[in-house]
Design an enzyme around this catalytic site. Structure first.
Site, PDB file in Angstrom:
ATOM      1  N   LYS A 119      28.989  38.292  33.342  1.00 31.86           N
ATOM      2  CA  LYS A 119      29.610  37.072  33.872  1.00 31.86           C
ATOM      3  C   LYS A 119      28.939  35.817  33.322  1.00 31.86           C
ATOM      4  O   LYS A 119      29.597  34.792  33.139  1.00 31.86           O
ATOM      5  CB  LYS A 119      29.565  37.078  35.404  1.00 31.86           C
ATOM      6  CG  LYS A 119      30.586  38.022  36.030  1.00 31.86           C
ATOM      7  CD  LYS A 119      30.787  37.731  37.507  1.00 31.86           C
ATOM      8  CE  LYS A 119      31.908  38.591  38.063  1.00 31.86           C
ATOM      9  NZ  LYS A 119      32.182  38.303  39.487  1.00 31.86           N
ATOM     10  N   LYS A 201      39.274  48.102  30.711  1.00 33.76           N
ATOM     11  CA  LYS A 201      39.857  48.256  32.042  1.00 33.76           C
ATOM     12  C   LYS A 201      40.907  47.169  32.284  1.00 33.76           C
ATOM     13  O   LYS A 201      40.740  46.034  31.840  1.00 33.76           O
ATOM     14  CB  LYS A 201      38.717  48.118  33.068  1.00 33.76           C
ATOM     15  CG  LYS A 201      39.000  48.731  34.418  1.00 33.76           C
ATOM     16  CD  LYS A 201      37.711  48.693  35.240  1.00 33.76           C
ATOM     17  CE  LYS A 201      38.033  48.799  36.712  1.00 33.76           C
ATOM     18  NZ  LYS A 201      36.842  48.636  37.536  1.00 33.76           N
ATOM     19  N   LYS A 204      42.909  41.347  36.018  1.00 32.48           N
ATOM     20  CA  LYS A 204      43.757  40.180  36.273  1.00 32.48           C
ATOM     21  C   LYS A 204      43.255  38.948  35.531  1.00 32.48           C
ATOM     22  O   LYS A 204      43.975  37.966  35.399  1.00 32.48           O
ATOM     23  CB  LYS A 204      43.833  39.899  37.775  1.00 32.48           C
ATOM     24  CG  LYS A 204      42.507  39.716  38.459  1.00 32.48           C
ATOM     25  CD  LYS A 204      42.659  39.842  39.966  1.00 32.48           C
ATOM     26  CE  LYS A 204      41.302  40.030  40.633  1.00 32.48           C
ATOM     27  NZ  LYS A 204      41.414  40.451  42.019  1.00 32.48           N
TER      28      LYS A 204
END
Length: 336
Positions: A119, A201, A204
């Site tokens: 992140k 994966k 969204k």
């Protein structure tokens, strides 16, 4: 006649962030299993909006997404009469326990968390302390409810291990306080990959909207996305190494229909990829149709949704307060 003692169900805790809309991957990989678990386990489910703000959120959108996710979870089959379903920020004990656990967590442990590194790379303009520290809040989420099991994917194993380490350290210092939770890997959990890059994966946050299926996508949109899904040039429908695109579609079709991979291979023997992709899209659209209908009904009843939030928060606070009071007493805090 002698009465048999009641066997306590094992307790499950799981949470999902209200950042954007739920994908087919979230549904097949996690939420559908949450629904099944309600029969076998004592289930506690949270909408983790405190975790969401480690990345900048629009406040109005976050509020809207939180209520939307509550409606979706209800539409998927989470029953507030059988499970505790609540919004994390509405239960103050999560933040309170998190501080105590911070003081039982080593800096080096947090610096090794792979999701922090990922992140930080994605959001270099906002590498905040919450992003570094959120695994401790995650540990507090789990330990507050003395959860026996935590349903996790491969990307969350590290967090469960850290939670166990923190709990073990606290128990060693202050005496038996926390149940040591174990990762739970449901048999039916499907790992759903991106439709445009099946080595990744489904997410969204993908820049390409064709890469993921939203659980609220219209049937025609779902069909269009599946028809544009990346496959290969072999034109043979079978599951094997090197056919990641077809493997992904077969896994999705298997999860939706209950057919085995061999049955799918037999069903589509001699047929083209176009026909197969259409069949997968139609099966997914039909499976999501009743969820979408129930969701629309819940979204029209804001008072009911807010009532569910209130009831869940009251239940969660009652359960978690017991643990927090014990922790405060153990570390030497004065009680009111």
């Amino acid at each position: 006649m002698e009465q048999q003692p009641t066997v306590r169900k094992k307790r499950i805790f799981s949470a999902i962030q209200p950042t954007g809309i739920m994908t087919l991957g979230n549904y097949l990989g996690a939420v559908r299993n949450w629904v099944e678990m309600q029969d076998e386990f004592d289930c506690i489910y949270s909408i983790a909006n405190m975790h969401a703000i480690t990345v900048r959120q629009d406040p109005k959108e976050l509020r809207e997404n939180t209520l939307r996710l509550m409606a979706l979870l209800l539409a998927c089959g989470i029953d507030p009469e059988r499970s505790v379903l609540f919004v994390q920020s509405q239960v103050k004990t999560h933040a309170e326990l998190s501080w105590v656990l911070n003081c039982c967590t080593q800096f080096g442990e947090l610096s090794r968390m792979t999701q922090f590194k990922d992140k930080s790379a994605r959001h270099p303009e906002n590498i905040n302390a919450g992003l570094f520290d959120y695994p401790v809040l995650m540990a507090a989420d789990i330990l507050l409810y003395q959860a026996d099991l935590v349903p996790v994917g491969d990307d969350q194993r590290q967090h469960v291990e850290l939670t166990r380490n923190i709990a073990q350290r606290f128990n060693t210092l202050y005496g038996q306080t926390f149940v040591l939770p174990e990762g739970y890997y449901p048999k039916l959990a499907a790992r759903v990959m991106s439709l445009q890059d099946p080595t990744k994966k489904m997410s969204k946050s993908d820049d390409n909207p064709k890469a993921f299926i939203s659980i609220l996508d219209k049937p025609e949109t779902i069909l269009k996305k599946f028809r544009s899904a990346v496959t290969d040039s072999e034109a043979q429908i079978c599951y094997r190494e090197g056919k990641e695109g077809i493997n992904n579609l077969m896994s999705i079709y298997s999860a939706i229909t209950g057919r085995t991979l061999q049955q799918i291979t037999d069903e589509f023997a001699g047929k083209g990829y176009g026909e197969f992709k259409t069949a997968v899209g139609e099966a997914v659209a039909e499976a999501l149709r009743p969820v979408q209908e129930r969701y629309e009904a819940y979204r029209q009843d804001k008072a009911y949704l807010e009532g569910c939030c209130r009831k869940g928060a009251e239940q969660a606070l009652r359960l978690s307060q017991r643990t927090l009071e014990k922790v405060y007493r153990k570390v030497g805090f004065l009680s009111l």
